[in-house]
Design an enzyme around this catalytic site. Structure first.
Site, PDB file in Angstrom:
ATOM      1  N   GLU A 327      39.899  26.020  25.450  1.00 23.48           N
ATOM      2  CA  GLU A 327      39.409  25.697  23.999  1.00 23.48           C
ATOM      3  C   GLU A 327      40.257  24.781  23.246  1.00 23.48           C
ATOM      4  O   GLU A 327      40.750  24.993  21.985  1.00 23.48           O
ATOM      5  CB  GLU A 327      39.692  27.248  23.184  1.00 23.48           C
ATOM      6  CG  GLU A 327      38.908  28.355  23.667  1.00 23.48           C
ATOM      7  CD  GLU A 327      39.180  29.751  23.108  1.00 23.48           C
ATOM      8  OE1 GLU A 327      38.260  30.528  22.881  1.00 23.48           O
ATOM      9  OE2 GLU A 327      40.237  30.108  22.802  1.00 23.48           O
TER      10      GLU A 327
HETATM   11  C1  TNX Z   1      39.339  33.488  24.164  1.00 27.64           C
HETATM   12  S1  TNX Z   1      40.054  33.565  27.021  1.00 27.64           S
HETATM   13  C2  TNX Z   1      40.472  33.161  24.560  1.00 27.64           C
HETATM   14  C3  TNX Z   1      41.810  33.473  23.819  1.00 27.64           C
HETATM   15  C4  TNX Z   1      41.197  34.629  22.837  1.00 27.64           C
HETATM   16  C5  TNX Z   1      40.238  35.572  23.657  1.00 27.64           C
HETATM   17  C6  TNX Z   1      40.165  36.677  22.746  1.00 27.64           C
HETATM   18  C7  TNX Z   1      40.641  32.223  26.804  1.00 27.64           C
HETATM   19  C8  TNX Z   1      41.128  31.604  27.718  1.00 27.64           C
HETATM   20  N1  TNX Z   1      40.672  32.134  25.355  1.00 27.64           N
HETATM   21  O1  TNX Z   1      42.460  32.543  23.135  1.00 27.64           O
HETATM   22  O2  TNX Z   1      42.350  35.498  22.728  1.00 27.64           O
HETATM   23  O3  TNX Z   1      39.256  34.748  23.978  1.00 27.64           O
HETATM   24  O4  TNX Z   1      39.234  37.409  23.603  1.00 27.64           O
END
Ligand code: TNX
Length: 511
Positions: A327
């Site tokens: 992300e």
């Molecule tokens: C996505 S999964 C994220 C996290 C969040 C999560 C909440 C991932 C690699 N990144 O930063 O905490 O969703 O479900």
């Protein structure tokens, strides 16, 4: 009453007695590879001795571990002694024997009338077998005080070994911080289901949780808060080493994650020089993602990462370091690629294997890197596989333990849907994604993100009972996988969870 009914009523207790003595009917999670029953019954008594048939110091430790596991509920002393044979009765034997086919974690458990022989190729196999032994005994064995129970185990042979080498659980200690004591309980709980990886998500926008001696403000400032504005916290390197050792004694490898280049607000708040305008960011206590990034074109960033990876590698005996990489919505794609390419070299320089969330497939990742699949759309993971990289299966729609069970669930999120206990269990990592097959997978991992998780009670509520199912998906052969059959086994674990004081979710799908 009809005569046939009467006969049935009389026969029922006898039938139950026989049923109890059949090893194949034992409620074990994860399900072992092969069980061959006999008519025998092994009984623990006041005089049962634990014999060690091995000179390894680790086996001595395991003897003590087993003795301490069995003592509280039975009240029996369980002396631990060395031996060179298997002659004495009323005994549990821990035996290390060259049996390559059992691999690093496989074991044999042979239960006869007066001997229980645990045999493995490696100490880890003995540890895993001890977890099976716990489940073969009545649930009361988990009690901390003396219990009245029949300490009997049905006779036979269990031959067991795991399907996947990587069976993990993740804990996000960044969004909310959890004490060393909490992490140790988490380790104990996952160990009971034969998991062998603890992935710690040690940094994110909301908190930096591991002491870095060359960059002390990371914890001093970056560790000083958490989601909701609480006081946060961090592990000193000494505490981290203590966690690592505790895990190691349970044959669990700790994988530290420092998330980058996104998810870095806590670091950016700790050091002005990591920011383009030379101004420290404000600490962040919300739950949005994707707004922060390290500078990908400044040497100071790589100096920072080099120091962090060097210090963490030095206190991490396991071969993996996780660099996040998910992300990074505020990093330009080209910059992201340059960044990951460089970070991969830094991890290698410190002799570690890099793991990243599958987003890293955008970069020129080398074949020995591991990509962790999490998104609803598997494109990144497939791209990684096409680059020859192996995968950890963590599809959010099935295995994110922060996903709510249903719409009434008081904790958790639901961006990837609701994950009831049946949905959590009823899939196969080897066939879940078209284009990712068993050879591409090193195993699976169940992450617990903690935006909404405040304490150990919350952790347990989200983790149990889903984790038992994930453990089975990682350990067991799934050829005859059946939710109904699994459900019947899981149902019996309520008593065990209760005695272990696990705040589990009483799913209507199970109970
Ligand atoms: C996505 S999964 C994220 C996290 C969040 C999560 C909440 C991932 C690699 N990144 O930063 O905490 O969703 O479900």
């Amino acid at each position: 009453m009809k005569r046939t009914t009467l006969i049935l009523i009389f026969l029922l207790p006898a039938f139950l007695l026989i049923a109890q003595k059949d090893l194949t009917k034992a409620n074990l999670i994860p399900k072992p590879l092969k069980i061959t029953p006999t008519e025998d019954v092994f009984k623990l008594t006041n005089k049962t001795v634990i014999y060690l048939k091995s000179d390894l110091p680790e086996i001595k430790k395991l003897g003590k571990y087993l003795s301490e596991l069995l003592k509280p509920a039975t009240g029996f002393p369980f002396k631990v002694k060395k031996t060179t044979n298997l002659d004495t009765g009323n005994a549990i034997y821990l035996v290390i024997r060259d049996k390559a086919e059992l691999g690093a974690e496989g074991y044999h458990l042979k239960i006869s009338k007066d001997k229980l022989i645990i045999c493995a190729n490696k100490p880890a196999g003995i540890f895993r077998a001890i977890q099976t032994l716990r489940q073969l005994l009545p649930a009361e064995i988990e009690s901390k005080k003396i219990e009245k129970a029949k300490w009997e185990i049905p006779g036979g042979m269990i031959e067991d070994k795991p399907e996947y080498e990587y069976r993990g659980a993740m804990l996000d200690v960044s969004r909310h911080f959890f004490s060393v004591e909490d992490v140790k309980r988490y380790i104990d709980l996952i160990a009971a289901y034969k998991m062998n990886i603890l992935h710690l998500h040690l940094s994110d926008d909301q908190g930096w949780r591991i002491e870095i001696k060359s960059w002390p403000n990371l914890t001093k400032i970056g560790g000083s808060t958490q989601v909701g504005g609480g006081k946060g916290g961090f592990y000193t390197q000494k505490q981290y080493k203590d966690i690592v050792q505790y895990a190691q004694e349970r044959y669990i490898t700790v994988i530290p994650e420092i998330d980058m280049p996104g998810h870095t607000n806590a670091a950016l708040a700790s050091y002005p020089e990591l920011n383009p305008d030379n101004k420290a960011k404000k600490l962040y206590t919300g739950t949005k993602v994707g707004f922060s990034t390290l500078m990908t074109d400044k040497e100071i960033t790589y100096q920072f990462i080099d120091d962090v990876i060097r210090e963490i590698a030095a206190i991490t005996p396991g071969k993996y370091i996780h660099i996040g990489g998910d992300e990074s919505h505020s990093t330009e794609k080209d910059d992201y690629i340059v960044f990951i390419n460089r970070v991969q070299k830094i991890v290698k320089k410190y002799n570690k294997t890099m793991i990243g969330w599958a987003d890293i497939a955008a970069a020129d990742i080398e074949k020995d890197v591991i990509a962790q699949f999490w998104q609803q759309i598997p494109d990144n993971a497939i791209k990684a596989v096409n680059k020859g990289v192996r995968i950890i299966m963590s599809p959010a729609t099935r295995i994110y333990m922060d996903m709510q069970y249903d719409s009434l669930c008081p904790l958790g999120l639901h961006w990837a849907g609701y994950v009831e206990v049946d949905k959590a269990y009823d899939w196969n990592p080897a066939t879940y994604v078209q284009g990712i097959s068993k050879e591409n997978i090193i195993g699976l991992e169940a992450p617990l993100w903690t935006e909404t998780i405040l304490d150990m009670d919350d952790i347990e509520y989200m983790v149990f009972p889903r984790l038992s199912g994930y453990a089975e998906l990682g350990w067991s052969n799934l050829d005859n996988q059946s939710w109904e059959e699994y459900r019947a086994r899981l149902k019996t674990f309520a008593k065990r969870f209760k005695i272990m004081e696990i705040n589990y979710y009483k799913s209507p799908k199970v109970w």
